[in-house]
Motif scaffolding. Structure first.
Motif, PDB file in Angstrom:
ATOM      1  N   UNK A 169       7.135  -3.394   1.914  1.00  0.00           N
ATOM      2  CA  UNK A 169       6.147  -2.773   2.815  1.00  0.00           C
ATOM      3  C   UNK A 169       4.983  -3.703   3.148  1.00  0.00           C
ATOM      4  N   UNK A 170       4.404  -3.471   4.305  1.00  0.00           N
ATOM      5  CA  UNK A 170       3.177  -4.181   4.684  1.00  0.00           C
ATOM      6  C   UNK A 170       1.981  -3.632   3.933  1.00  0.00           C
ATOM      7  N   UNK A 171       2.030  -2.326   3.600  1.00  0.00           N
ATOM      8  CA  UNK A 171       0.901  -1.667   2.950  1.00  0.00           C
ATOM      9  C   UNK A 171       1.398  -0.433   2.222  1.00  0.00           C
ATOM     10  N   UNK A 172       0.698  -0.069   1.152  1.00  0.00           N
ATOM     11  CA  UNK A 172       0.958   1.175   0.420  1.00  0.00           C
ATOM     12  C   UNK A 172      -0.250   2.085   0.599  1.00  0.00           C
ATOM     13  N   UNK A 194       3.160   3.172  -8.710  1.00  0.00           N
ATOM     14  CA  UNK A 194       3.391   2.513  -7.422  1.00  0.00           C
ATOM     15  C   UNK A 194       2.241   1.565  -7.100  1.00  0.00           C
ATOM     16  N   UNK A 195       1.021   2.019  -7.347  1.00  0.00           N
ATOM     17  CA  UNK A 195      -0.156   1.190  -7.091  1.00  0.00           C
ATOM     18  C   UNK A 195      -0.118  -0.076  -7.944  1.00  0.00           C
ATOM     19  N   UNK A 196       0.197   0.076  -9.218  1.00  0.00           N
ATOM     20  CA  UNK A 196       0.236  -1.072 -10.124  1.00  0.00           C
ATOM     21  C   UNK A 196       1.340  -2.050  -9.733  1.00  0.00           C
ATOM     22  N   UNK A 197       2.492  -1.515  -9.359  1.00  0.00           N
ATOM     23  CA  UNK A 197       3.599  -2.378  -8.936  1.00  0.00           C
ATOM     24  C   UNK A 197       3.261  -3.111  -7.645  1.00  0.00           C
ATOM     25  N   UNK A 198       2.585  -2.430  -6.730  1.00  0.00           N
ATOM     26  CA  UNK A 198       2.206  -3.058  -5.463  1.00  0.00           C
ATOM     27  C   UNK A 198       1.208  -4.194  -5.688  1.00  0.00           C
ATOM     28  N   UNK A 199       0.227  -3.955  -6.544  1.00  0.00           N
ATOM     29  CA  UNK A 199      -0.769  -4.987  -6.834  1.00  0.00           C
ATOM     30  C   UNK A 199      -0.113  -6.222  -7.423  1.00  0.00           C
ATOM     31  N   UNK A 200       0.839  -6.036  -8.298  1.00  0.00           N
ATOM     32  CA  UNK A 200       1.549  -7.155  -8.930  1.00  0.00           C
ATOM     33  C   UNK A 200       2.254  -8.010  -7.889  1.00  0.00           C
ATOM     34  N   UNK A 201       2.597  -7.421  -6.747  1.00  0.00           N
ATOM     35  CA  UNK A 201       3.321  -8.126  -5.681  1.00  0.00           C
ATOM     36  C   UNK A 201       2.410  -8.503  -4.519  1.00  0.00           C
ATOM     37  N   UNK A 202       1.113  -8.341  -4.724  1.00  0.00           N
ATOM     38  CA  UNK A 202       0.118  -8.669  -3.680  1.00  0.00           C
ATOM     39  C   UNK A 202       0.318  -7.868  -2.402  1.00  0.00           C
ATOM     40  N   UNK A 203       0.826  -6.640  -2.562  1.00  0.00           N
ATOM     41  CA  UNK A 203       0.946  -5.733  -1.419  1.00  0.00           C
ATOM     42  C   UNK A 203      -0.353  -4.947  -1.321  1.00  0.00           C
ATOM     43  N   UNK A 204      -1.030  -4.956  -0.179  1.00  0.00           N
ATOM     44  CA  UNK A 204      -2.298  -4.222  -0.056  1.00  0.00           C
ATOM     45  C   UNK A 204      -2.111  -2.726  -0.302  1.00  0.00           C
ATOM     46  N   UNK A 205      -3.064  -2.133  -1.014  1.00  0.00           N
ATOM     47  CA  UNK A 205      -3.042  -0.699  -1.288  1.00  0.00           C
ATOM     48  C   UNK A 205      -4.323  -0.073  -0.753  1.00  0.00           C
ATOM     49  N   UNK A 206      -4.174   0.972   0.020  1.00  0.00           N
ATOM     50  CA  UNK A 206      -5.289   1.811   0.460  1.00  0.00           C
ATOM     51  C   UNK A 206      -5.107   3.168  -0.203  1.00  0.00           C
ATOM     52  N   UNK A 207      -6.127   3.642  -0.870  1.00  0.00           N
ATOM     53  CA  UNK A 207      -6.061   4.956  -1.511  1.00  0.00           C
ATOM     54  C   UNK A 207      -6.984   5.938  -0.791  1.00  0.00           C
TER      55      UNK A 207
END
Length: 352
Positions: free
Chosen positions: A92-95, A106-119
């Motif tokens: 994904x481009x963003x989570x 999901x947030x932790x996994x995304x951060x590990x892959x440098x995928x931007x997260x917006x909450x």
């Protein structure tokens, strides 16, 4: 092709806002996916859409001593690992996370892959999952100004609301629920999981209330009583609360943020019975006080709740509905769905 992953769950309040965003997200993202738990409410709700659903192990903190809490680190580790495999597949481009314990892996996994997260945080104060997630997010969008002020990356935007809230027809909805429309309709809801204390008080006051009102009661999963009375309609749950709201002259509710913003946007006078502190982290009390201070709602504390106090409080709200209407017109609630979608669209060109 731009891809977004949505996550969040535990209650309907962590899922329904995603549905409000879908029409806008589809304009900018070619692929939309959801990651949630294997047996949570979010799976049933998202299952009614065209979004492909993935599940991961999730662990909820129980707010009292129990040995089950000792298993949380192990379950979380499994969840992060499984979420990582899914994210590697979807790229994904963003989570976008709506919080709740379901979102954390999901947030932790995304951060590990440098995928931007917006909450996004719906409540007056930031919940535990979003407090943990915040340090891994680009931004934490909030429904209340107060929540944004407590976060370095907090941005107050409001709450996304479904467009269907504003397009349903009252007469059609009354027919759907078998209501005549000849009496004022009181909508009573304890949220997606129900509220046994509220349900009990309502049923104790029902004979008296039905002399003046019709009652549409969303009792919550597993909380149906089977009571059959003229003017009383009892349902377990609906993911089309807009149809129930359309019937209502006033609403009696817990104080979950999503429900409050939906009722306020529709200018429905409210009687709020927030979950007391100890049963929850106290967020519903603060949510209710905020809407009370705006002149949108009256509050009845759960410790004061009886069939008699409930009936009297409903009468006070109904008799004072002109004052509520004036306040709604003075300070209308705005729908944040399009604005949030624009923020997420800023990440669609990120290389994945």
């Amino acid at each position: 092709m731009a891809t977004i992953v949505l996550t969040g769950g535990g209650t309907a309040g962590h899922v329904i806002p995603h549905l409000a965003l879908l029409p806008y997200l589809k304009k900018d993202f070619d692929n939309i996916y959801y990651i949630g738990s294997s047996n949570g409410m979010e799976k049933n709700i998202i299952g009614k859409t065209e979004i492909k659903y993935y599940s991961v192990p999730c662990a909820k903190l129980i707010r009292k001593f129990t040995f089950k809490n000792f298993a949380i680190p192990f379950t979380l580790y499994k969840g992060v690992s499984q979420a990582g495999k899914i994210l590697d597949e979807l790229k994904p481009n963003v989570v976008f996370s709506k919080g709740g314990y379901v979102a954390l892996p999901v947030v932790l996994a995304a951060k590990k892959r440098n995928i931007p997260v917006i909450a996004h945080e719906s409540d007056y104060t930031v919940g535990l999952a979003n407090r943990i997630s915040a340090k891994y997010c680009e931004k934490v969008l909030t429904a209340f100004p107060s929540a944004a002020k407590t976060l370095k990356n907090g941005v107050h935007v409001g709450l996304p609301l479904k467009n269907s809230l504003f397009t349903v027809n009252k007469e059609d909805c009354l027919k759907q629920f078998g209501l005549s429309g000849k009496k004022p309709v009181i909508l009573v809801t304890g949220g997606s999981l129900g509220a046994k204390t509220l349900n009990s008080a309502l049923r104790g006051a029902l004979n008296s209330l039905l002399q003046k009102y019709d009652v549409l009661h969303v009792a919550g999963k597993g909380n149906l009583s089977g009571i059959k009375k003229t003017g009383y309609v009892e349902i377990e749950f609906t993911d089309k609360m807009e149809n129930a709201f359309a019937c209502a002259d006033i609403c009696v509710s817990r104080a979950g943020a999503n429900t409050l913003f939906e009722m306020a946007s529709l200018k429905k006078p409210m009687l709020l019975i927030p979950l007391p502190k100890g049963v929850s982290r106290g967020d519903q009390i603060l949510n209710a006080e905020y809407f009370n201070n705006l002149g949108y709602a009256n509050i009845l504390k759960q410790e004061d709740l009886t069939p008699l106090t409930l009936e009297k409080a409903i009468d006070r709200v109904f008799n004072d509905r002109e004052r509520f209407s004036k306040n709604f017109n003075t300070r209308p609630v705005k729908n944040a769905a399009e604005n949030i979608a624009k923020i997420l669209a800023e990440y669609k060109t990120r290389l994945n």
